[in-house]
Design an enzyme around this catalytic site. Structure first.
Site, PDB file in Angstrom:
ATOM      1  N   SER A  67       5.092   2.738  -5.473  1.00 25.81           N
ATOM      2  CA  SER A  67       3.849   2.960  -6.198  1.00 25.81           C
ATOM      3  C   SER A  67       4.096   3.381  -7.635  1.00 25.81           C
ATOM      4  CB  SER A  67       2.974   3.997  -5.486  1.00 25.81           C
ATOM      5  OG  SER A  67       3.722   4.832  -4.672  1.00 25.81           O
ATOM      6  N   ASN A  79      -3.496   1.818  -9.973  1.00 24.44           N
ATOM      7  CA  ASN A  79      -3.335   3.263 -10.137  1.00 24.44           C
ATOM      8  C   ASN A  79      -3.455   3.680 -11.597  1.00 24.44           C
ATOM      9  OD1 ASN A  79      -3.182   3.770  -7.433  1.00 24.44           O
ATOM     10  ND2 ASN A  79      -0.953   3.735  -7.346  1.00 24.44           N
ATOM     11  N   GLU A  93      -1.711  -5.669  -4.382  1.00 23.65           N
ATOM     12  CA  GLU A  93      -1.393  -5.820  -5.796  1.00 23.65           C
ATOM     13  C   GLU A  93       0.024  -6.391  -5.875  1.00 23.65           C
ATOM     14  OE1 GLU A  93      -1.057  -1.984  -7.812  1.00 23.65           O
ATOM     15  OE2 GLU A  93      -2.131  -2.776  -9.542  1.00 23.65           O
ATOM     16  N   HIS A 135       2.427  -4.216  -3.632  1.00 21.37           N
ATOM     17  CA  HIS A 135       1.895  -2.855  -3.512  1.00 21.37           C
ATOM     18  C   HIS A 135       0.686  -2.860  -2.589  1.00 21.37           C
ATOM     19  CE1 HIS A 135      -0.124   0.842  -5.511  1.00 21.37           C
ATOM     20  NE2 HIS A 135       0.735   1.229  -4.600  1.00 21.37           N
TER      21      HIS A 135
HETATM   22  N1  LIG Z   1       1.765   6.581   1.543  1.00 22.16           N
HETATM   23  C1  LIG Z   1       1.029   5.956   0.641  1.00 22.16           C
HETATM   24  O1  LIG Z   1      -0.166   6.229   0.482  1.00 22.16           O
HETATM   25  C2  LIG Z   1       1.646   4.852  -0.172  1.00 22.16           C
HETATM   26  C3  LIG Z   1       0.802   3.905  -0.780  1.00 22.16           C
HETATM   27  C4  LIG Z   1       1.375   2.861  -1.510  1.00 22.16           C
HETATM   28  C5  LIG Z   1       2.758   2.800  -1.638  1.00 22.16           C
HETATM   29  N2  LIG Z   1       3.554   3.757  -1.057  1.00 22.16           N
HETATM   30  C6  LIG Z   1       5.008   3.625  -1.207  1.00 22.16           C
HETATM   31  O2  LIG Z   1       5.541   3.132   0.005  1.00 22.16           O
HETATM   32  C7  LIG Z   1       6.874   3.630   0.187  1.00 22.16           C
HETATM   33  C8  LIG Z   1       6.959   4.310   1.537  1.00 22.16           C
HETATM   34  O3  LIG Z   1       6.008   5.337   1.613  1.00 22.16           O
HETATM   35  P1  LIG Z   1       5.545   5.977   3.000  1.00 22.16           P
HETATM   36  O4  LIG Z   1       4.350   6.802   2.689  1.00 22.16           O
HETATM   37  O5  LIG Z   1       5.465   4.924   4.039  1.00 22.16           O
HETATM   38  O6  LIG Z   1       6.773   6.953   3.308  1.00 22.16           O
HETATM   39  P2  LIG Z   1       7.234   7.553   4.720  1.00 22.16           P
HETATM   40  O7  LIG Z   1       7.986   8.779   4.395  1.00 22.16           O
HETATM   41  O8  LIG Z   1       6.082   7.629   5.662  1.00 22.16           O
HETATM   42  O9  LIG Z   1       8.245   6.442   5.288  1.00 22.16           O
HETATM   43  C9  LIG Z   1       9.491   6.179   4.725  1.00 22.16           C
HETATM   44  C10 LIG Z   1      10.404   5.686   5.826  1.00 22.16           C
HETATM   45  O10 LIG Z   1      11.627   5.268   5.226  1.00 22.16           O
HETATM   46  C11 LIG Z   1      12.692   5.654   6.091  1.00 22.16           C
HETATM   47  N3  LIG Z   1      13.930   5.736   5.329  1.00 22.16           N
HETATM   48  C12 LIG Z   1      14.603   6.836   4.912  1.00 22.16           C
HETATM   49  N4  LIG Z   1      15.739   6.468   4.283  1.00 22.16           N
HETATM   50  C13 LIG Z   1      15.790   5.120   4.315  1.00 22.16           C
HETATM   51  C14 LIG Z   1      16.715   4.161   3.833  1.00 22.16           C
HETATM   52  N5  LIG Z   1      17.815   4.530   3.201  1.00 22.16           N
HETATM   53  N6  LIG Z   1      16.449   2.869   4.051  1.00 22.16           N
HETATM   54  C15 LIG Z   1      15.331   2.480   4.694  1.00 22.16           C
HETATM   55  N7  LIG Z   1      14.412   3.337   5.165  1.00 22.16           N
HETATM   56  C16 LIG Z   1      14.637   4.651   4.969  1.00 22.16           C
HETATM   57  C17 LIG Z   1      12.262   6.974   6.680  1.00 22.16           C
HETATM   58  O11 LIG Z   1      12.941   7.217   7.903  1.00 22.16           O
HETATM   59  C18 LIG Z   1      10.771   6.742   6.867  1.00 22.16           C
HETATM   60  O12 LIG Z   1      10.477   6.257   8.156  1.00 22.16           O
HETATM   61  C19 LIG Z   1       7.142   4.534  -1.001  1.00 22.16           C
HETATM   62  O13 LIG Z   1       7.804   3.792  -1.981  1.00 22.16           O
HETATM   63  C20 LIG Z   1       5.749   4.909  -1.473  1.00 22.16           C
HETATM   64  O14 LIG Z   1       5.718   5.238  -2.840  1.00 22.16           O
HETATM   65  C21 LIG Z   1       3.024   4.762  -0.311  1.00 22.16           C
END
Ligand SMILES: NC(=O)c1ccc[n+]([C@@H]2O[C@H](COP(=O)([O-])OP(=O)(O)OC[C@H]3O[C@@H](n4cnc5c(N)ncnc54)[C@H](O)[C@@H]3O)[C@@H](O)[C@H]2O)c1
Length: 509
Positions: A113, A184, A146, A134
């Site tokens: 993000s 965003n 996006e 995204h």
């Molecule tokens: N949560 C939101 O609202 C949202 C919205 C849009 C984008 N994002 C983006 O999506 C991505 C993930 O966010 P999330 O909220 O799902 O996070 P999260 O913490 O829920 O999930 C992340 C996952 O990645 C795993 N992980 C840890 N190390 C790793 C590695 N080396 N290789 C692969 N996987 C690994 C973890 O075990 C975990 O299950 C981020 O880049 C975040 O910025 C999040």
């Protein structure tokens, strides 16, 4: 059949994997943490079985989802979407490894993000195969995707990302790289200007939220939204915008955010942010219902041109007021964006605080007001609230006349401190301004901005639609007044807005 890989089985990855299998793609879901992989796969399967019950997907969809314990098992993928933690080095390493493991043609997409996609593309041998995808949280429900074109992204990678997004049932917008991409970035003024208003004590956080809901039709105000997202998360995002833009004043974090984080008031997740949350999640009273329009009958002068003045005249006429062009009237409402040069005297005067604050306007006895068209009816999302302000020299009969008039038209009223655009106008004009900067800089089109903010952030209308409802002149009047009275760079109007106004055109042209 496209083989999709999803890396990271957390909140986002599990949802994206569910979408992949539902769209008929063989979907390999990987997470290095076995428990996280199991939990994510379970969540995706649960989501799929709900969709099977609703008849949205066939019973075979779940069989397309395969949890894989090692990254190597992603070798056959055509597209890998990473949803790993938001750490640049971790994502760069992942892309480096995947570009070696998978075939030459694999497209690597990031769900980041905030990290520039261009910087992640730099980590692989074939940067033209890197693109941003995204998704919004929760991915299975939010209708927008996006797609981000990094500086190096090639057409085939972009085409695959768009095709997969469409197959997942998403409305796809393609935008340029940069802080916050399009959605965003264009949504930032909602919280940033809310914080500014709170800092200046124009209104309390409860008032700002209520005004956004009742005056603007937003589902939530900025402070309840910041509490929901997490104040610490919002603070980090604001810091990253500032870093990536080398200090753009519109995007600077607020000292209020820093204080909240320091105090451990992080929002809903810590039980306390701007609001205090009860065990049942309650945090604020229900909004008041707009009063029944009671109508008038007394002679009234509504002065000025433009969409707001026209809409107020129409509403007043419909409520039985006798409209006059000037004196003698029992109430004079100057609703023009530019102040009337000589409003008739002898009656309480209400003036629109758009092109200046009430104090700068110099009408000592007047009541200031602000609202944005469209005006709400019984069942639409238009304005149901009018903001009012007064000076120490404003007499109470004028205040009562102002409240009575707007109530008789069916509006809730809210008293706030004096400022150009008061609360909602200031937030919305900054939303329009940011959209104009983004469009002017080629980050996306006017249609993309509106689709992005309505579908990605659930705004009641996009900034371009706002600018059409209220008029570019109104937007520029508020921004210029803020600049004039604050002398802060953050209120400089976007060059595109200025040139469109000079040409008599709108953002969609
Ligand atoms: N949560 C939101 O609202 C949202 C919205 C849009 C984008 N994002 C983006 O999506 C991505 C993930 O966010 P999330 O909220 O799902 O996070 P999260 O913490 O829920 O999930 C992340 C996952 O990645 C795993 N992980 C840890 N190390 C790793 C590695 N080396 N290789 C692969 N996987 C690994 C973890 O075990 C975990 O299950 C981020 O880049 C975040 O910025 C999040």
């Amino acid at each position: 059949m496209i083989t999709l890989g999803v890396v990271g089985a957390g909140t986002m990855g599990a949802g994206i994997a569910q979408l992949g299998a539902a769209a008929g793609m063989r979907t390999l879901l990987h997470d290095p943490m076995p428990e996280a992989l199991e939990r994510g796969a379970e969540g995706a399967r649960r989501g799929l079985s709900k969709w099977v019950e609703k008849g949205r997907v066939g019973e075979d969809a779940a069989a397309l989802l395969e949890p894989v314990a090692s990254l190597e098992e992603l070798a056959p993928c055509d597209l890998v979407i990473e949803a790993a933690p938001e750490r640049p080095e971790l994502k760069r390493d992942l892309f480096g490894a995947l570009s070696v493991l998978c075939g030459d043609g694999v497209v690597l997409a990031t769900n980041t993000s905030s990290i520039p996609v261009t910087s992640l593309a730099g980590a692989v041998a074939r940067p033209e195969n890197v693109v941003g995808m995204h998704f919004f949280n929760p991915p299975p429900l939010m209708p927008l995707l996006e797609v981000i074109r990094a500086d190096q992204t090639g057409e085939p990678a972009l085409a695959l990302a768009k095709k997969v997004g469409a197959a997942m049932g998403k409305e796809v917008i393609v935008v340029g790289d940069g802080p916050g991409f399009l959605v965003n970035r264009c949504g930032r003024p909602f919280s940033a200007e809310g914080l500014r208003l709170l800092q200046e004590r124009v209104a309390t956080h409860e008032q700002i939220d209520r005004i956004c809901r009742l005056g603007g039709g937003f589902r939530m105000g900025p402070f309840e939204l910041m509490d929901l997202v997490g104040i610490d998360v919002g603070f980090e995002v604001a810091k990253s915008f500032t870093e990536l833009s080398f200090g753009e004043p519109r995007w600077r974090p607020s000292p209020i955010q820093a204080r909240m984080v320091a105090a451990g008031r992080l929002g809903r997740k810590s039980g306390r942010g701007y609001y205090e949350y009860g065990d049942d999640g309650s945090y604020r009273p229900a909004d008041p219902d707009p009063p029944q329009p009671s109508g008038g009958g007394s002679p009234l002068a509504v002065l000025g041109d433009g969409p707001l003045a026209d809409a107020l005249r129409e509403r007043a006429r419909a409520m039985g007021y006798e409209l006059r062009a000037g004196a003698p009237a029992e109430l004079v409402v100057d609703a023009g964006v530019r102040p009337h040069p000589a409003p008739p005297g002898g009656a309480p005067l209400l003036v629109l605080c758009a092109a200046s604050s009430l104090v700068a306007r110099g009408e000592q006895g007047a009541v200031g007001f602000h609202l944005l068209p469209p005006l709400g009816g019984a069942d639409d999302e238009g304005a149901r609230m009018v903001e009012l302000t007064r000076l120490p020299t404003t007499q109470s009969f004028a205040c009562e006349a102002a409240e009575g008039f707007f109530r008789s038209l069916g509006f809730v009223t809210e008293w706030v401190e004096d400022a150009p655009g008061l609360v909602l106008g200031r937030i919305v004009c900054q939303l329009v301004n940011e959209a104009a900067f983004a469009i002017g800089e080629g980050v996306g089109s006017a249609e993309d901005v509106d689709a992005g903010l309505t579908l990605g952030l659930s705004h009641p209308r996009g900034p371009v639609a706002w600018s059409e409802a209220i008029g570019v002149e109104h937007v520029l009047a508020v921004l210029d007044a803020l600049w004039e009275e604050r002398r802060e760079e953050r209120y400089r109007a976007a060059p595109l807005l200025r040139s469109l106004s000079a040409l008599g055109r709108g953002l969609r042209d």
